[in-house]
Scaffold this motif. Structure first.
Motif, PDB file in Angstrom:
ATOM      1  N   VAL A 110     129.325  88.570  60.730  1.00  0.00           N
ATOM      2  CA  VAL A 110     127.993  88.426  60.148  1.00  0.00           C
ATOM      3  C   VAL A 110     127.060  89.469  60.757  1.00  0.00           C
ATOM      4  O   VAL A 110     127.074  89.694  61.973  1.00  0.00           O
ATOM      5  N   ASN A 111     126.284  90.141  59.924  1.00  0.00           N
ATOM      6  CA  ASN A 111     125.325  91.180  60.354  1.00  0.00           C
ATOM      7  C   ASN A 111     125.995  92.442  60.885  1.00  0.00           C
ATOM      8  O   ASN A 111     125.324  93.303  61.464  1.00  0.00           O
ATOM      9  N   SER A 112     127.293  92.553  60.705  1.00  0.00           N
ATOM     10  CA  SER A 112     127.991  93.758  61.166  1.00  0.00           C
ATOM     11  C   SER A 112     127.761  94.904  60.189  1.00  0.00           C
ATOM     12  O   SER A 112     127.763  94.723  58.970  1.00  0.00           O
ATOM     13  N   SER A 113     127.557  96.098  60.735  1.00  0.00           N
ATOM     14  CA  SER A 113     127.390  97.282  59.892  1.00  0.00           C
ATOM     15  C   SER A 113     128.739  97.893  59.503  1.00  0.00           C
ATOM     16  O   SER A 113     128.804  98.807  58.683  1.00  0.00           O
ATOM     17  N   GLN A 115     131.688  97.736  57.409  1.00  0.00           N
ATOM     18  CA  GLN A 115     132.024  97.074  56.151  1.00  0.00           C
ATOM     19  C   GLN A 115     133.014  97.906  55.341  1.00  0.00           C
ATOM     20  O   GLN A 115     133.135  99.119  55.537  1.00  0.00           O
ATOM     21  N   THR A 167     131.041  89.475  51.338  1.00  0.00           N
ATOM     22  CA  THR A 167     129.897  89.356  50.439  1.00  0.00           C
ATOM     23  C   THR A 167     130.362  89.805  49.062  1.00  0.00           C
ATOM     24  O   THR A 167     131.257  90.652  48.948  1.00  0.00           O
ATOM     25  N   GLN A 185     124.434  84.707  50.722  1.00  0.00           N
ATOM     26  CA  GLN A 185     124.604  85.350  52.016  1.00  0.00           C
ATOM     27  C   GLN A 185     126.102  85.554  52.271  1.00  0.00           C
ATOM     28  O   GLN A 185     126.946  84.968  51.589  1.00  0.00           O
ATOM     29  N   PRO A 186     126.450  86.392  53.245  1.00  0.00           N
ATOM     30  CA  PRO A 186     127.874  86.580  53.557  1.00  0.00           C
ATOM     31  C   PRO A 186     128.578  85.253  53.781  1.00  0.00           C
ATOM     32  O   PRO A 186     128.032  84.342  54.410  1.00  0.00           O
TER      33      PRO A 186
END
Length: 199
Positions: A110-113, A115, A167, A185-186
């Motif tokens: 979660v919130n990881s850049s 991807q 996502t 959200q993811p």
């Protein structure tokens, strides 16, 4: 008056066949004469507003039909890095022909850049979701990941543990009414995770 709450399965079957019965003129509700009795133990065999419906002799014309207006959502997903399989489960039965895997992005957490968006893979049907054979399997899609997908995920260190999230874009898939997936959200943590153990 009374209401009947349809089960998930019954609702999916009705939605699957809904285009055939989308107006009061084409929709009927069939019932067995012993379905209900009045206070004097009389059954519904003498009811009015009766038409024919297949093999049922008692079928009641529908006064109003309200189409489903609820968008599906992603409920959960599972990732098997060993066999290279991604399973995505939705809240409703989905039309497999509408699935676009390029609208799915995986992230390390979660919130990881970090991807990665899938490409080059096509969904497969792992259950025959037709006619009345609709069950919870029909809300899931299976995506066999290509060698390119797997190598990119491993290079980016995505899918190394159950912290992985996904996502989806709304056009990832549609239900049988044509409703696309609600933006969310993811999704995570995943339901099941299998690490890569292949040498």
């Amino acid at each position: 008056n009374f209401s009947v709450q349809l089960s998930w399965h019954d609702l999916q079957v009705v939605q699957y066949h809904f285009p055939e019965y989308s107006t009061p003129q084409s929709a009927s509700i069939a019932a067995n004469p012993l379905f209900i009795y009045d206070m004097n133990q009389n059954n519904i065999s003498s009811a009015t507003n009766i038409s024919s419906c297949g093999s049922y002799t008692l079928a009641y014309r529908v006064d109003e039909v309200l189409a489903d207006a609820v968008d599906p959502v992603v409920s959960n997903f599972s990732l098997n890095m060993n066999s290279g399989r991604l399973f995505v489960t939705f809240s409703k039965a989905m039309n497999l022909s509408t699935v676009d895997p390029t609208k799915i992005t995986l992230a390390a957490a979660v919130n990881s850049s970090t991807q990665y968006t899938l490409r080059g893979t096509q969904p497969v049907a792992w259950y025959n979701c037709t006619q009345w054979e609709i069950n919870s399997h029909c809300a899931s899609i299976e995506l066999p990941l290509t060698a390119e997908n797997l190598n990119e995920l491993k290079f980016l260190r995505i899918g190394l543990n159950n912290a992985t999230v996904i996502t989806v874009q709304p056009t990832v898939a549609a239900d049988y009414f044509g409703h696309h997936v609600e933006i969310a959200q993811p999704v995570g943590p995943m339901t099941h995770y299998t690490a890569d153990t292949t040498t």
